[in-house]
Motif scaffolding. Structure first.
Motif, PDB file in Angstrom:
ATOM      1  N   ALA A  77      -3.591   8.006 -12.396  1.00  0.00           N
ATOM      2  CA  ALA A  77      -2.709   7.770 -11.258  1.00  0.00           C
ATOM      3  C   ALA A  77      -3.233   6.646 -10.375  1.00  0.00           C
ATOM      4  CB  ALA A  77      -2.542   9.051 -10.445  1.00  0.00           C
ATOM      5  N   VAL A  78      -4.565   6.563 -10.233  1.00  0.00           N
ATOM      6  CA  VAL A  78      -5.152   5.495  -9.427  1.00  0.00           C
ATOM      7  C   VAL A  78      -4.915   4.135 -10.077  1.00  0.00           C
ATOM      8  CG1 VAL A  78      -7.342   4.553  -8.580  1.00  0.00           C
ATOM      9  CG2 VAL A  78      -6.864   6.997  -8.370  1.00  0.00           C
ATOM     10  N   LEU A  79      -5.079   4.058 -11.384  1.00  0.00           N
ATOM     11  CA  LEU A  79      -4.804   2.800 -12.084  1.00  0.00           C
ATOM     12  C   LEU A  79      -3.339   2.410 -11.981  1.00  0.00           C
ATOM     13  CD1 LEU A  79      -6.986   3.123 -15.311  1.00  0.00           C
ATOM     14  CD2 LEU A  79      -7.305   1.571 -13.389  1.00  0.00           C
ATOM     15  N   TYR A  80      -2.456   3.387 -12.084  1.00  0.00           N
ATOM     16  CA  TYR A  80      -1.017   3.117 -11.962  1.00  0.00           C
ATOM     17  C   TYR A  80      -0.691   2.626 -10.554  1.00  0.00           C
ATOM     18  CZ  TYR A  80       3.965   3.812 -12.781  1.00  0.00           C
ATOM     19  OH  TYR A  80       5.306   3.616 -12.931  1.00  0.00           O
ATOM     20  N   THR A 121       0.832  -1.205   0.000  1.00  0.00           N
ATOM     21  CA  THR A 121       0.000   0.000   0.000  1.00  0.00           C
ATOM     22  C   THR A 121       0.864   1.251   0.000  1.00  0.00           C
ATOM     23  OG1 THR A 121      -1.731  -1.167   1.187  1.00  0.00           O
ATOM     24  CG2 THR A 121      -1.820   1.229   1.224  1.00  0.00           C
ATOM     25  N   ILE A 122       1.926   1.252   0.781  1.00  0.00           N
ATOM     26  CA  ILE A 122       2.832   2.402   0.814  1.00  0.00           C
ATOM     27  C   ILE A 122       3.509   2.581  -0.544  1.00  0.00           C
ATOM     28  CG2 ILE A 122       4.963   3.287   1.844  1.00  0.00           C
ATOM     29  CD1 ILE A 122       4.025   1.947   4.463  1.00  0.00           C
ATOM     30  N   VAL A 123       3.945   1.497  -1.144  1.00  0.00           N
ATOM     31  CA  VAL A 123       4.564   1.573  -2.465  1.00  0.00           C
ATOM     32  C   VAL A 123       3.568   2.101  -3.495  1.00  0.00           C
ATOM     33  CG1 VAL A 123       5.510   0.161  -4.338  1.00  0.00           C
ATOM     34  CG2 VAL A 123       6.300  -0.195  -2.005  1.00  0.00           C
ATOM     35  N   ALA A 124       2.320   1.655  -3.415  1.00  0.00           N
ATOM     36  CA  ALA A 124       1.295   2.106  -4.354  1.00  0.00           C
ATOM     37  C   ALA A 124       0.992   3.590  -4.182  1.00  0.00           C
ATOM     38  CB  ALA A 124       0.023   1.286  -4.163  1.00  0.00           C
ATOM     39  N   MET A 125       0.950   4.065  -2.939  1.00  0.00           N
ATOM     40  CA  MET A 125       0.691   5.488  -2.719  1.00  0.00           C
ATOM     41  C   MET A 125       1.812   6.340  -3.293  1.00  0.00           C
ATOM     42  SD  MET A 125      -1.176   5.715   1.035  1.00  0.00           S
ATOM     43  CE  MET A 125       0.349   6.002   1.828  1.00  0.00           C
ATOM     44  N   VAL A 126       3.043   5.929  -3.072  1.00  0.00           N
ATOM     45  CA  VAL A 126       4.176   6.681  -3.620  1.00  0.00           C
ATOM     46  C   VAL A 126       4.150   6.655  -5.141  1.00  0.00           C
ATOM     47  CG1 VAL A 126       6.698   6.723  -3.777  1.00  0.00           C
ATOM     48  CG2 VAL A 126       5.608   6.383  -1.570  1.00  0.00           C
ATOM     49  N   ALA A 127       3.853   5.511  -5.726  1.00  0.00           N
ATOM     50  CA  ALA A 127       3.793   5.414  -7.183  1.00  0.00           C
ATOM     51  C   ALA A 127       2.673   6.278  -7.748  1.00  0.00           C
ATOM     52  CB  ALA A 127       3.594   3.956  -7.600  1.00  0.00           C
ATOM     53  N   GLY A 180      -1.907  -0.972 -10.117  1.00  0.00           N
ATOM     54  CA  GLY A 180      -0.993  -1.930 -10.750  1.00  0.00           C
ATOM     55  C   GLY A 180       0.275  -2.132  -9.950  1.00  0.00           C
ATOM     56  N   SER A 181       0.788  -1.060  -9.380  1.00  0.00           N
ATOM     57  CA  SER A 181       2.002  -1.199  -8.586  1.00  0.00           C
ATOM     58  C   SER A 181       1.711  -1.925  -7.270  1.00  0.00           C
ATOM     59  CB  SER A 181       2.642   0.163  -8.321  1.00  0.00           C
ATOM     60  OG  SER A 181       1.814   0.944  -7.507  1.00  0.00           O
ATOM     61  N   PHE A 182       0.511  -1.733  -6.708  1.00  0.00           N
ATOM     62  CA  PHE A 182       0.130  -2.484  -5.509  1.00  0.00           C
ATOM     63  C   PHE A 182       0.088  -3.973  -5.802  1.00  0.00           C
ATOM     64  CE2 PHE A 182      -3.205  -4.634  -3.101  1.00  0.00           C
ATOM     65  CZ  PHE A 182      -2.755  -4.444  -1.808  1.00  0.00           C
ATOM     66  N   ALA A 183      -0.576  -4.335  -6.898  1.00  0.00           N
ATOM     67  CA  ALA A 183      -0.689  -5.757  -7.250  1.00  0.00           C
ATOM     68  C   ALA A 183       0.681  -6.366  -7.538  1.00  0.00           C
ATOM     69  CB  ALA A 183      -1.601  -5.913  -8.456  1.00  0.00           C
ATOM     70  N   GLY A 184       1.503  -5.633  -8.267  1.00  0.00           N
ATOM     71  CA  GLY A 184       2.833  -6.152  -8.581  1.00  0.00           C
ATOM     72  C   GLY A 184       3.693  -6.318  -7.352  1.00  0.00           C
ATOM     73  N   CYS A 185       3.652  -5.348  -6.454  1.00  0.00           N
ATOM     74  CA  CYS A 185       4.464  -5.420  -5.245  1.00  0.00           C
ATOM     75  C   CYS A 185       3.982  -6.539  -4.321  1.00  0.00           C
ATOM     76  CB  CYS A 185       4.441  -4.072  -4.525  1.00  0.00           C
ATOM     77  SG  CYS A 185       5.494  -3.994  -3.081  1.00  0.00           S
ATOM     78  N   PHE A 208       1.436   9.040  -6.335  1.00  0.00           N
ATOM     79  CA  PHE A 208       1.829  10.437  -6.195  1.00  0.00           C
ATOM     80  C   PHE A 208       2.851  10.833  -7.250  1.00  0.00           C
ATOM     81  CE2 PHE A 208       0.703  10.181  -1.475  1.00  0.00           C
ATOM     82  CZ  PHE A 208      -0.529  10.763  -1.682  1.00  0.00           C
ATOM     83  N   ILE A 209       3.772   9.943  -7.553  1.00  0.00           N
ATOM     84  CA  ILE A 209       4.800  10.253  -8.549  1.00  0.00           C
ATOM     85  C   ILE A 209       4.202  10.319  -9.947  1.00  0.00           C
ATOM     86  CG2 ILE A 209       6.866   9.324  -9.682  1.00  0.00           C
ATOM     87  CD1 ILE A 209       7.780   8.353  -6.947  1.00  0.00           C
ATOM     88  N   SER A 210       3.265   9.444 -10.245  1.00  0.00           N
ATOM     89  CA  SER A 210       2.727   9.396 -11.604  1.00  0.00           C
ATOM     90  C   SER A 210       1.703  10.497 -11.885  1.00  0.00           C
ATOM     91  CB  SER A 210       2.092   8.036 -11.878  1.00  0.00           C
ATOM     92  OG  SER A 210       0.908   7.896 -11.131  1.00  0.00           O
ATOM     93  N   HIS A 211       1.139  11.083 -10.850  1.00  0.00           N
ATOM     94  CA  HIS A 211       0.117  12.115 -11.054  1.00  0.00           C
ATOM     95  C   HIS A 211       0.772  13.453 -11.385  1.00  0.00           C
ATOM     96  CE1 HIS A 211      -3.669  14.169 -10.771  1.00  0.00           C
ATOM     97  NE2 HIS A 211      -3.181  15.022  -9.889  1.00  0.00           N
ATOM     98  N   SER A 212       0.284  14.086 -12.428  1.00  0.00           N
ATOM     99  CA  SER A 212       0.755  15.420 -12.777  1.00  0.00           C
ATOM    100  C   SER A 212      -0.430  16.380 -12.725  1.00  0.00           C
ATOM    101  CB  SER A 212       1.396  15.434 -14.171  1.00  0.00           C
ATOM    102  OG  SER A 212       0.487  14.972 -15.128  1.00  0.00           O
ATOM    103  N   PRO A 213      -0.183  17.623 -12.350  1.00  0.00           N
ATOM    104  CA  PRO A 213      -1.292  18.577 -12.222  1.00  0.00           C
ATOM    105  C   PRO A 213      -1.999  18.805 -13.563  1.00  0.00           C
ATOM    106  CG  PRO A 213       0.707  19.439 -11.214  1.00  0.00           C
ATOM    107  CD  PRO A 213       1.077  18.185 -11.929  1.00  0.00           C
ATOM    108  N   GLY A 214      -3.289  18.965 -13.496  1.00  0.00           N
ATOM    109  CA  GLY A 214      -4.068  19.231 -14.691  1.00  0.00           C
ATOM    110  C   GLY A 214      -4.535  17.995 -15.426  1.00  0.00           C
ATOM    111  N   THR A 215      -4.197  16.829 -14.945  1.00  0.00           N
ATOM    112  CA  THR A 215      -4.647  15.588 -15.583  1.00  0.00           C
ATOM    113  C   THR A 215      -5.628  14.883 -14.649  1.00  0.00           C
ATOM    114  OG1 THR A 215      -2.808  14.326 -14.657  1.00  0.00           O
ATOM    115  CG2 THR A 215      -2.470  15.299 -16.832  1.00  0.00           C
TER     116      THR A 215
END
Length: 65
Positions: free
Chosen positions: A40-43, A20-26, A46-51, A28-35
């Motif tokens: 970011a939630v899907l990303y 969960t911590i890894v997914a939250m960081v991923a 995916g990182s939660f499932a992979g981790c 936050f990193i993947s989200h860019s303003p204005g999008t």
């Protein structure tokens, strides 16, 4: 290793929390303003499932689970 069921459940819960911590960081990193936040939630999902799968596979290979 011969661990009790309670210890195995605790290890799985710890893996889920780390994932969960890894997914939250991923996310936050993947989200860019204005999008939209959906990408970011899907990303993050995916990182939660992979981790989580990676953690459980390592523990299974080490014969902890």
């Amino acid at each position: 290793m011969n661990l009790s069921l309670g210890v195995k459940v605790l290890i799985v819960v710890i893996c889920a929390l780390v994932s969960t911590i890894v997914a939250m960081v991923a996310g936050f990193i993947s989200h860019s303003p204005g999008t939209p936040a959906g990408q970011a939630v899907l990303y993050a999902g995916g990182s939660f499932a992979g981790c989580l799968l990676l953690c459980l596979a390592v523990l299974k290979a080490l014969k902890v689970l």
